[in-house]
Write an enzyme that holds these catalytic residues in place. Sequence first.
Site, PDB file in Angstrom:
ATOM      1  N   ASP A 178       0.839  -1.210   0.000  1.00 37.30           N
ATOM      2  CA  ASP A 178       0.000   0.000   0.000  1.00 37.30           C
ATOM      3  C   ASP A 178       0.874   1.259   0.000  1.00 37.30           C
ATOM      4  O   ASP A 178       0.555   2.241  -0.674  1.00 37.30           O
ATOM      5  CB  ASP A 178      -0.926  -0.012   1.223  1.00 37.30           C
ATOM      6  CG  ASP A 178      -1.762  -1.282   1.269  1.00 37.30           C
ATOM      7  OD1 ASP A 178      -2.290  -1.656   0.214  1.00 37.30           O
ATOM      8  OD2 ASP A 178      -1.845  -1.898   2.339  1.00 37.30           O
ATOM      9  N   HIS A 217      -4.839  -3.846   5.773  1.00 38.05           N
ATOM     10  CA  HIS A 217      -4.578  -4.089   4.350  1.00 38.05           C
ATOM     11  C   HIS A 217      -5.838  -4.603   3.659  1.00 38.05           C
ATOM     12  O   HIS A 217      -5.911  -5.756   3.256  1.00 38.05           O
ATOM     13  CB  HIS A 217      -3.412  -5.072   4.169  1.00 38.05           C
ATOM     14  CG  HIS A 217      -3.177  -5.398   2.730  1.00 38.05           C
ATOM     15  ND1 HIS A 217      -2.734  -4.463   1.821  1.00 38.05           N
ATOM     16  CD2 HIS A 217      -3.374  -6.532   2.013  1.00 38.05           C
ATOM     17  CE1 HIS A 217      -2.657  -5.010   0.621  1.00 38.05           C
ATOM     18  NE2 HIS A 217      -3.047  -6.270   0.707  1.00 38.05           N
TER      19      HIS A 217
END
Length: 379
Positions: A194, A222
């Site tokens: 990310d 996540h």
Amino acid sequence: MPHPTTTTTTHARHKMPLKIAVLGAGGGIGQSLSLLLKTELRSTCLAADAAIHVALYDVNRDAVAGAGTDLSHINTPVTVTWHAAAAAAAADEDPLATCLRDATLVVIPAGVPRKPGMTRDDLFSINARIVTQLAHGIAAHCDLSRTFVLLISNPVNSLVPVLVETLVADSSSSTDPDIAKTIARRVFGLTQLDAVRASTFLHAALGCGPSDRVRVPVVGGHSGHTIVPLFTQASQSGAQDHKLRAKVLALSPEVLEQLVHRVQFGGDEVVKAKNGTGSATLSMAYAAAQVAQAFAELLLDLRPDLQDTLYANIGAFSNTDVAKQVTKITNGLAYVSLPLTITKDGIQAIDLQWAHNLSAEESKLWTTCVRELEGAIKH
Ligand code: NAD
Ligand code: LMR
């Protein structure tokens, strides 16, 4: 015919060797990650004057034997062995045990990836079984007071709790009265992809030059709205941070919102493009290799500590003063991804500065993240 556990290169070195186990090494992430470890850790190996051994394990015999043999032809000093579960009946010893013995860094990309139309949570049942089985192996064959475990398999938000709880349950006869905390300080879920995406997308939005390295902190978890990119806290190497932030703040709210959405749902972009054949592998391997290299440097005494944002059992720090602040900021979440300082003894410090500098929009994103993570952790 090469033996499945053939050692490819042996170098006499002066320091304690480092063994890294990659569980699920025959898969999309596993193969690319193993390549990066074989090639990128060359410099680490030479700088530490220590042997590095990467041990590959997978239930897919052909995939792991193929990857291992292939990697063994690369002329770096990093040693590679491979261990296939399918050979267990014929072997004197469980191949998972052979792979894990003496490993002090274990990286787990084993598990099923998404197909279009699926959420990461849809993978929970099948991947929890895989991770639990591997956790039993780690508890049985690794020294949990010395070993770091990095989990890639999805859904990270709810599988890290499964991994930690299995390791703790299997260690109930440990002589360490604090074994649960010892484990919690050393087991992490990888959310770095990310941050890699956030950096890439911001870099493009701002039209930064090729030499500018933009870093965007990403906290939370996540998956979708649990991923909280903090674009207003982006930084650059050198003293350019204030200029960078001024450029970020000059972006329109619509552009910032699109950037946030693209990071939160970047995984879907890849799943869609792969059209049923899997999810992100190459970018994940890149992100994981960077983290693994930092841990390798730590374990080989090339650095005293490392700073990274990792998904961990923050709830285990409930007795410290910092933990009181963490509890307030996270509403008592047991697991969350936060900027951490890690030494060879595990998590040493949690950086909370980001929480005091949130924009109004980021505060809203954080509130949503905390609510969603609460559900994911209780899965
Ligand atoms: P893949 O199917 O290509 O590879 C998975 C590998 O795991 C296969 O080789 C398979 O044989 C192996 N495996 C299955 N069960 C095993 C077991 N019990 N022991 C050892 N190995 C076993 O999948 P992939 O694309 O490499 O993705 C792996 C996982 O990583 C998925 O769950 C995916 O969702 C996840 N992922 C996470 C992130 C993240 O940011 N954390 C990013 C991308 C993918
Ligand atoms: C990603 O973010 O790319 C991974 O978590 C894989 C996925 O399923 O999206």
